[in-house]
Scaffold this motif. Structure first.
Motif, PDB file in Angstrom:
ATOM      1  N   ARG A  14       0.844  -1.194   0.000  1.00 17.64           N
ATOM      2  CA  ARG A  14       0.000   0.000   0.000  1.00 17.64           C
ATOM      3  C   ARG A  14       0.881   1.247   0.000  1.00 17.64           C
ATOM      4  O   ARG A  14       1.877   1.300   0.698  1.00 17.64           O
ATOM      5  CB  ARG A  14      -0.911   0.000   1.219  1.00 17.64           C
ATOM      6  N   MET A  15       0.498   2.224  -0.784  1.00 17.43           N
ATOM      7  CA  MET A  15       1.220   3.497  -0.832  1.00 17.43           C
ATOM      8  C   MET A  15       1.065   4.198   0.518  1.00 17.43           C
ATOM      9  O   MET A  15      -0.057   4.285   1.033  1.00 17.43           O
ATOM     10  CB  MET A  15       0.658   4.392  -1.937  1.00 17.43           C
ATOM     11  N   PRO A  16       2.147   4.690   1.126  1.00 20.23           N
ATOM     12  CA  PRO A  16       2.057   5.321   2.442  1.00 20.23           C
ATOM     13  C   PRO A  16       1.109   6.529   2.477  1.00 20.23           C
ATOM     14  O   PRO A  16       0.347   6.693   3.416  1.00 20.23           O
ATOM     15  CB  PRO A  16       3.488   5.752   2.743  1.00 20.23           C
ATOM     16  N   ASP A  17       1.133   7.365   1.425  1.00 20.75           N
ATOM     17  CA  ASP A  17       0.291   8.561   1.399  1.00 20.75           C
ATOM     18  C   ASP A  17      -1.136   8.283   0.930  1.00 20.75           C
ATOM     19  O   ASP A  17      -2.030   9.074   1.186  1.00 20.75           O
ATOM     20  CB  ASP A  17       0.915   9.623   0.485  1.00 20.75           C
ATOM     21  N   ASN A  40      12.606 -14.038   3.322  1.00 20.32           N
ATOM     22  CA  ASN A  40      12.113 -13.688   4.659  1.00 20.32           C
ATOM     23  C   ASN A  40      12.950 -12.580   5.287  1.00 20.32           C
ATOM     24  O   ASN A  40      12.411 -11.679   5.941  1.00 20.32           O
ATOM     25  CB  ASN A  40      12.073 -14.919   5.563  1.00 20.32           C
ATOM     26  N   ARG A  41      14.271 -12.605   5.076  1.00 20.53           N
ATOM     27  CA  ARG A  41      15.128 -11.522   5.560  1.00 20.53           C
ATOM     28  C   ARG A  41      14.742 -10.188   4.920  1.00 20.53           C
ATOM     29  O   ARG A  41      14.660  -9.161   5.586  1.00 20.53           O
ATOM     30  CB  ARG A  41      16.602 -11.843   5.261  1.00 20.53           C
ATOM     31  N   PHE A  42      14.498 -10.236   3.601  1.00 24.17           N
ATOM     32  CA  PHE A  42      14.108  -9.020   2.904  1.00 24.17           C
ATOM     33  C   PHE A  42      12.757  -8.500   3.403  1.00 24.17           C
ATOM     34  O   PHE A  42      12.577  -7.300   3.620  1.00 24.17           O
ATOM     35  CB  PHE A  42      14.056  -9.247   1.396  1.00 24.17           C
ATOM     36  N   LEU A  43      11.800  -9.398   3.605  1.00 25.51           N
ATOM     37  CA  LEU A  43      10.482  -8.967   4.083  1.00 25.51           C
ATOM     38  C   LEU A  43      10.547  -8.424   5.509  1.00 25.51           C
ATOM     39  O   LEU A  43       9.835  -7.474   5.845  1.00 25.51           O
ATOM     40  CB  LEU A  43       9.476 -10.121   3.984  1.00 25.51           C
ATOM     41  N   ASP A  44      11.411  -8.991   6.340  1.00 19.51           N
ATOM     42  CA  ASP A  44      11.617  -8.439   7.690  1.00 19.51           C
ATOM     43  C   ASP A  44      12.188  -7.028   7.604  1.00 19.51           C
ATOM     44  O   ASP A  44      11.768  -6.132   8.337  1.00 19.51           O
ATOM     45  CB  ASP A  44      12.548  -9.333   8.511  1.00 19.51           C
ATOM     46  N   PHE A  45      13.161  -6.829   6.688  1.00 18.86           N
ATOM     47  CA  PHE A  45      13.724  -5.493   6.467  1.00 18.86           C
ATOM     48  C   PHE A  45      12.630  -4.535   6.004  1.00 18.86           C
ATOM     49  O   PHE A  45      12.539  -3.404   6.477  1.00 18.86           O
ATOM     50  CB  PHE A  45      14.849  -5.569   5.424  1.00 18.86           C
ATOM     51  N   LYS A  47       9.359  -4.625   6.502  1.00 18.32           N
ATOM     52  CA  LYS A  47       8.437  -4.284   7.600  1.00 18.32           C
ATOM     53  C   LYS A  47       9.071  -3.313   8.590  1.00 18.32           C
ATOM     54  O   LYS A  47       8.396  -2.461   9.153  1.00 18.32           O
ATOM     55  CB  LYS A  47       7.999  -5.551   8.330  1.00 18.32           C
ATOM     56  N   ARG A  48      10.378  -3.446   8.791  1.00 18.50           N
ATOM     57  CA  ARG A  48      11.088  -2.627   9.771  1.00 18.50           C
ATOM     58  C   ARG A  48      11.436  -1.239   9.235  1.00 18.50           C
ATOM     59  O   ARG A  48      11.360  -0.253   9.963  1.00 18.50           O
ATOM     60  CB  ARG A  48      12.356  -3.380  10.190  1.00 18.50           C
ATOM     61  N   GLU A  49      11.801  -1.117   7.948  1.00 15.11           N
ATOM     62  CA  GLU A  49      12.394   0.112   7.415  1.00 15.11           C
ATOM     63  C   GLU A  49      11.543   0.880   6.399  1.00 15.11           C
ATOM     64  O   GLU A  49      11.783   2.052   6.176  1.00 15.11           O
ATOM     65  CB  GLU A  49      13.744  -0.206   6.755  1.00 15.11           C
ATOM     66  N   ILE A  50      10.583   0.222   5.766  1.00 13.63           N
ATOM     67  CA  ILE A  50       9.836   0.860   4.684  1.00 13.63           C
ATOM     68  C   ILE A  50       8.404   1.117   5.133  1.00 13.63           C
ATOM     69  O   ILE A  50       7.777   0.270   5.768  1.00 13.63           O
ATOM     70  CB  ILE A  50       9.876  -0.012   3.408  1.00 13.63           C
TER      71      ILE A  50
END
Length: 80
Positions: A14-17, A40-45, A47-50
């Motif tokens: 989903r677009m943040p704005d 899974n590492r990429f998806l964790d990143f 969820k945490r950063e984007i």
């Protein structure tokens, strides 16, 4: 190398704005099927950063080690 291959993930987020709009992101990496630790590492990143909240992830996998895809050809072709 058993189980390793090229994994492709289509990530809808989903677009943040504008949360009612979905955006697509394609991710490719060599990964181990069926647990996909790199994905899974990429998806964790993500969820945490984007900021874009994940909607869905669709994964395709093509193994690196598989029987040769060769067939014999009856004939000869000459190129000038």
């Amino acid at each position: 190398m058993e189980g390793y291959g090229l994994a492709t993930a289509e990530i809808l987020y989903r677009m943040p704005d504008h949360p009612s709009l979905l955006q697509t992101y394609l991710w490719q990496e060599y990964d181990l099927c069926p647990k996909f630790p790199e994905l899974n590492r990429f998806l964790d990143f993500w969820k945490r950063e984007i900021e874009g909240r994940l909607h869905s992830v669709r994964v395709a996998h093509c193994g690196l080690i598989k029987p040769a895809e060769l067939r014999s050809v009856d004939g000869m072709f000459l190129l000038n």
